[in-house]
Design a protein around this motif. Structure first.
Motif, PDB file in Angstrom:
ATOM      1  N   LEU A 167       0.827  -1.205   0.000  1.00 59.67           N
ATOM      2  CA  LEU A 167       0.000   0.000   0.000  1.00 59.67           C
ATOM      3  C   LEU A 167       0.861   1.254   0.000  1.00 59.67           C
ATOM      4  CD1 LEU A 167      -2.892  -0.989   2.436  1.00 59.67           C
ATOM      5  CD2 LEU A 167      -2.996  -0.784  -0.056  1.00 59.67           C
ATOM      6  N   ARG A 168       1.915   1.237   0.773  1.00 62.43           N
ATOM      7  CA  ARG A 168       2.802   2.405   0.804  1.00 62.43           C
ATOM      8  C   ARG A 168       3.394   2.675  -0.582  1.00 62.43           C
ATOM      9  NH1 ARG A 168       5.104   0.096   5.402  1.00 62.43           N
ATOM     10  NH2 ARG A 168       7.073  -0.172   4.271  1.00 62.43           N
ATOM     11  N   GLU A 169       3.704   1.621  -1.317  1.00 64.92           N
ATOM     12  CA  GLU A 169       4.301   1.806  -2.650  1.00 64.92           C
ATOM     13  C   GLU A 169       3.334   2.461  -3.629  1.00 64.92           C
ATOM     14  OE1 GLU A 169       5.570  -2.092  -3.710  1.00 64.92           O
ATOM     15  OE2 GLU A 169       7.485  -1.945  -2.627  1.00 64.92           O
ATOM     16  N   THR A 170       2.035   2.286  -3.437  1.00 68.41           N
ATOM     17  CA  THR A 170       1.061   2.936  -4.319  1.00 68.41           C
ATOM     18  C   THR A 170       0.815   4.384  -3.921  1.00 68.41           C
ATOM     19  OG1 THR A 170      -0.900   2.352  -2.989  1.00 68.41           O
ATOM     20  CG2 THR A 170      -0.134   0.733  -4.637  1.00 68.41           C
ATOM     21  N   GLY A 171       1.278   4.789  -2.737  1.00 70.01           N
ATOM     22  CA  GLY A 171       1.002   6.127  -2.237  1.00 70.01           C
ATOM     23  C   GLY A 171      -0.365   6.269  -1.604  1.00 70.01           C
ATOM     24  N   PHE A 172      -1.097   5.170  -1.520  1.00 67.37           N
ATOM     25  CA  PHE A 172      -2.449   5.189  -0.954  1.00 67.37           C
ATOM     26  C   PHE A 172      -2.412   5.613   0.511  1.00 67.37           C
ATOM     27  CE2 PHE A 172      -5.817   2.920   1.392  1.00 67.37           C
ATOM     28  CZ  PHE A 172      -6.943   3.317   0.694  1.00 67.37           C
ATOM     29  N   ASP A 198      -3.503   2.394 -11.464  1.00 65.99           N
ATOM     30  CA  ASP A 198      -2.481   1.990 -10.501  1.00 65.99           C
ATOM     31  C   ASP A 198      -2.607   2.787  -9.207  1.00 65.99           C
ATOM     32  OD1 ASP A 198      -1.413   0.066 -12.144  1.00 65.99           O
ATOM     33  OD2 ASP A 198       0.226   1.320 -12.881  1.00 65.99           O
ATOM     34  N   ALA A 199      -3.030   4.040  -9.319  1.00 63.25           N
ATOM     35  CA  ALA A 199      -3.196   4.874  -8.128  1.00 63.25           C
ATOM     36  C   ALA A 199      -4.485   4.564  -7.383  1.00 63.25           C
ATOM     37  CB  ALA A 199      -3.169   6.348  -8.523  1.00 63.25           C
ATOM     38  N   TYR A 200      -5.541   4.236  -8.123  1.00 63.75           N
ATOM     39  CA  TYR A 200      -6.874   4.062  -7.528  1.00 63.75           C
ATOM     40  C   TYR A 200      -7.252   2.606  -7.314  1.00 63.75           C
ATOM     41  CZ  TYR A 200     -12.039   3.915  -7.568  1.00 63.75           C
ATOM     42  OH  TYR A 200     -13.362   3.641  -7.296  1.00 63.75           O
ATOM     43  N   LEU A 248      -7.046  -0.669  -3.835  1.00 65.65           N
ATOM     44  CA  LEU A 248      -8.327  -1.274  -3.454  1.00 65.65           C
ATOM     45  C   LEU A 248      -8.273  -2.789  -3.611  1.00 65.65           C
ATOM     46  CD1 LEU A 248     -10.880   1.210  -5.056  1.00 65.65           C
ATOM     47  CD2 LEU A 248     -10.122   1.126  -2.679  1.00 65.65           C
ATOM     48  N   LEU A 249      -7.630  -3.255  -4.677  1.00 68.34           N
ATOM     49  CA  LEU A 249      -7.451  -4.692  -4.876  1.00 68.34           C
ATOM     50  C   LEU A 249      -6.655  -5.296  -3.719  1.00 68.34           C
ATOM     51  CD1 LEU A 249      -6.531  -4.725  -8.682  1.00 68.34           C
ATOM     52  CD2 LEU A 249      -8.710  -5.445  -7.671  1.00 68.34           C
ATOM     53  N   HIS A 250      -5.592  -4.617  -3.333  1.00 60.96           N
ATOM     54  CA  HIS A 250      -4.738  -5.169  -2.271  1.00 60.96           C
ATOM     55  C   HIS A 250      -5.472  -5.190  -0.931  1.00 60.96           C
ATOM     56  CE1 HIS A 250      -1.031  -6.443  -0.444  1.00 60.96           C
ATOM     57  NE2 HIS A 250      -1.161  -5.499   0.474  1.00 60.96           N
ATOM     58  N   ARG A 262      -1.483   9.420  -6.885  1.00 60.61           N
ATOM     59  CA  ARG A 262      -1.915   8.659  -5.720  1.00 60.61           C
ATOM     60  C   ARG A 262      -3.301   9.140  -5.326  1.00 60.61           C
ATOM     61  NH1 ARG A 262      -0.745  11.176  -0.632  1.00 60.61           N
ATOM     62  NH2 ARG A 262       0.267  13.213  -0.886  1.00 60.61           N
ATOM     63  N   VAL A 263      -3.944   8.394  -4.414  1.00 60.56           N
ATOM     64  CA  VAL A 263      -5.280   8.774  -3.967  1.00 60.56           C
ATOM     65  C   VAL A 263      -5.334   8.821  -2.447  1.00 60.56           C
ATOM     66  CG1 VAL A 263      -6.354   7.751  -6.012  1.00 60.56           C
ATOM     67  CG2 VAL A 263      -6.261   6.444  -3.872  1.00 60.56           C
ATOM     68  N   LEU A 264      -6.252   9.643  -1.974  1.00 60.22           N
ATOM     69  CA  LEU A 264      -6.553   9.749  -0.551  1.00 60.22           C
ATOM     70  C   LEU A 264      -8.005   9.319  -0.362  1.00 60.22           C
ATOM     71  CD1 LEU A 264      -5.109  13.356  -0.035  1.00 60.22           C
ATOM     72  CD2 LEU A 264      -3.899  11.207   0.317  1.00 60.22           C
ATOM     73  N   MET A 265      -8.232   8.409   0.557  1.00 60.42           N
ATOM     74  CA  MET A 265      -9.578   7.904   0.814  1.00 60.42           C
ATOM     75  C   MET A 265     -10.142   8.590   2.053  1.00 60.42           C
ATOM     76  SD  MET A 265     -11.783   5.694  -0.464  1.00 60.42           S
ATOM     77  CE  MET A 265     -10.719   4.580  -1.376  1.00 60.42           C
ATOM     78  N   LYS A 266     -11.406   8.970   1.987  1.00 59.57           N
ATOM     79  CA  LYS A 266     -12.037   9.593   3.150  1.00 59.57           C
ATOM     80  C   LYS A 266     -13.374   8.932   3.456  1.00 59.57           C
ATOM     81  CE  LYS A 266     -14.036  13.558   0.620  1.00 59.57           C
ATOM     82  NZ  LYS A 266     -15.445  13.423   1.002  1.00 59.57           N
TER      83      LYS A 266
END
Length: 620
Positions: free
Chosen positions: A344-349, A434-436, A440-442, A469-473
């Motif tokens: 997850l860290r590698e995706t920037g999520f 890849d960012a979004y 979510l898959l992982h 990258r994405v930020l989830m809220k």
């Protein structure tokens, strides 16, 4: 008169608004345009959910007949993957007998009430929601709106206010029943108003504060309120012979104060268990979710999410004091999971943590009502991290909903971003996925963790027009762990959800593919930016590349197969049409899934498509 907020975005109190000014946007031209757009959406989404079955009448043209057979709606449309009806709004005609009539959304609902399964209880409220949605659309159409190209380079909050569509699946998505015409420019996100929150002092005996580890009440309040504001609040309490230290400070949406708390909680105010301290000094901008506000005075401060007893999209938008109790703990747990996962860290999520919450318990309403009652959701608030501190130089923020935004000329923000990036559409799409999609898959495969990842809940971090990258809220109310055996801390236990095995993959196939990517595919296809075979091949490639990078999860990929030929069609409008005041039992969300047959999976044909991988590699 153009229906916009005053020049400084500080709208007057409703009683100072001229009655005719409040409806300046309601003119024949805007109303007809709004109706045509909403009828287009009705025909498309009700057909998608198989509530309607359009009949072919000529090449690329279809007809839908009213329940009594007396009215006909004819239109041109293309049928795309996932049973997506790309309806041409300009082509829609309506005929009843020999009369040619303009498309009218309320009349369409009445014409099809039996097909839509609308009961006598639901129908009038649904018509009111449709009318309010039309009024909102007319307001947007009457104002000056930026082009897609301008919007693609705009600031975070300018983009937020410019969103016109609302939820892409729900037809009645801007009901907001309770907010009147004079209040609309004061509180509606599309008006981009500046709102100063009302602050209450709530006696500690009746309210509960919870916070993330390492954060306490004094620290939060000092970070959110200036010393001058705190001194003014303290002086107000002293004037009443009260000590602010005996109370907790609570931010309240002004609408909630005027319309609910000052009356419904009158006894609490009279007995000084609640004390109104007045408005805060910071100005906030309502977000697409209406009850969440972004601090425009100090953008690095938290969002504030407040209780708002307004009916919108199947719920009264209150906040439960009981539910808020565990919110920071759930966010701490999820933040730890994300931070501790290398993939997850590698995706920037990352997530925007809901770091603190406060809720007030009204003992008499609690004694009179069942769990989940709107009366238990009138006074609570939470503080959510701002995304602003996390943005690096050269990056900018945008709601992911903007990828589905199309301007008045039919140009899309997604297309403008692709042009800005200088990348081929296929490569840009893959960077976005890849960012979004990849994180979510992982989360799903590695942690049985699912989100509600629709456009309004995701913030894109853009660099050169490319989502990096994405930020989830909206975490605590929207996430779920689907593993019945997962070890969860006691305070986090409520996010565990029992879901039948055959429905597990809908967290990706419905929530991501059907409720978001379906629309993005249609936009890129209609603008001839990317054909849909290439689109879904890129989605399949993203899924396959992730799976190949995680061989230790092969058993999970087999059990929860995203390349299955078909999957269940989960229908959101059917939920709202069944009960538009309590659409889903939040204690048991899986029980509310409404299926209407199956959809062909658009990535199934690309399972193991090594040729497609090689082509994509050449593109990159």
């Amino acid at each position: 008169m153009t229906p916009v907020a005053p020049a400084n975005n500080r709208a007057p109190h409703p009683e100072h608004t001229a009655p005719h000014d409040a409806v300046a946007h309601l003119n024949p031209e805007c109303w007809q345009h709004a109706n045509r757009l909403l009828v287009r959406k009705m025909l498309a989404e009700f057909s998608h959910e198989r509530l309607l079955t359009p009949e072919p009448c000529s090449a690329g043209h279809y007809v839908v007949r009213s329940d009594d057979g007396a009215s006909e709606y004819r239109f041109a449309a293309r049928l795309l993957a996932l049973n997506h009806w790309q309806v041409d709004a300009a082509s829609i005609t309506r005929q009843r007998g020999t009369d040619q009539l303009s498309p009218d959304a309320l009349d369409l609902i009445l014409d099809l009430r039996q097909s839509l399964g609308l009961t006598e209880r639901v129908l009038p409220v649904y018509l009111e929601e449709i009318s309010s949605t039309l009024a909102s659309s007319a307001f947007k159409l009457a104002g000056q709106r930026p082009s897609a190209a301008e919007l693609s380079r705009a600031g975070f909050q300018e983009i937020e206010a410019a969103m016109t569509e609302g939820h892409p699946c729900f037809v009645a998505n801007s009901g907001r029943i309770g907010i009147d015409a004079a209040e609309y420019p004061i509180y509606a996100p599309e008006a981009a108003p500046r709102v100063r929150l009302v602050w209450l002092a709530a006696h500690r005996d009746r309210c509960e504060f919870s916070a993330s580890a390492g954060l306490d009440y004094p620290s939060l309040i000092r970070s959110e309120l200036d010393e001058a504001t705190l001194a003014r609040f303290s002086a107000r309490m002293a004037e009443l012979g009260l000590d602010l230290d005996d109370y907790r400070l609570m931010p309240v949406h002004p609408w909630q104060w005027w319309n609910k708390l000052s009356v419904t909680f009158a006894g609490e105010v009279a007995q000084r268990r609640l004390v109104c301290l007045g408005r805060g000094d910071d100005e906030h901008q309502p977000q697409q979710s209406v009850r969440t506000l972004f601090n425009t005075t100090a953008p690095r401060r938290h969002y504030v999410k407040t209780a708002l007893s307004v009916l919108n999209m199947g719920f009264l938008r209150g906040l439960s004091a009981e539910y808020m109790r565990a919110t920071p703990a759930i966010n701490d747990w999820l933040a730890g999971l994300v931070d501790g996962d290398t993939a997850l860290r590698e995706t920037g999520f990352s997530i925007l943590r809901e770091r603190a919450a406060v809720g007030y318990h009204h003992e008499q309403y609690a004694a009179a009502t069942a769990k989940g009652s709107p009366y238990s959701k009138m006074l609570a608030a939470l503080w959510r991290e701002s995304p602003v501190p996390s943005v690096a130089p050269g990056q900018r923020l945008a709601t992911m909903a903007s990828l589905l935004h199309v301007d008045a000329d039919g140009d899309s923000v997604a297309g403008a971003l692709i042009a800005e990036s200088g990348l081929s559409p296929r490569v840009w799409l893959r960077r976005y996925l890849d960012a979004y999609l990849r994180p979510l898959l992982h989360c799903f495969y590695a942690h049985d963790l699912v989100f509600m990842p629709h456009g309004e809940n995701v913030i894109l971090v853009l660099e050169g027009g490319v989502p990096v990258r994405v930020l989830m809220k909206d975490i605590a109310e929207e996430i779920a762990v689907l593993n019945p055996d997962a070890r969860l801390p006691p305070k986090v236990e409520r996010i565990r959800a029992e879901v039948p095995d055959e429905l597990r993959t809908l967290s990706i196939l419905t929530d991501v593919f059907d409720c978001f990517l379906r629309f993005l595919n249609a936009i890129l296809q209609s603008e001839q930016i990317l054909d849909e075979e290439e689109f879904w091949a890129a989605v399949a490639e993203c899924v396959r590349d992730y799976q190949e990078s995680m061989p230790h999860l092969a058993h999970r990929f087999a059990n929860d197969d995203l390349f299955a030929e078909r999957f269940g069609l989960s229908c959101l409008n059917r939920l709202q049409l069944r009960d538009n005041q309590q659409m889903v039992d939040l204690q048991d969300p899986a029980s509310a899934i409404r299926l209407a047959g199956e959809l062909d999976n658009p990535i199934a044909p690309f399972a193991g498509d090594t040729d497609g991988q090689q082509r994509a590699g050449a593109d990159r």
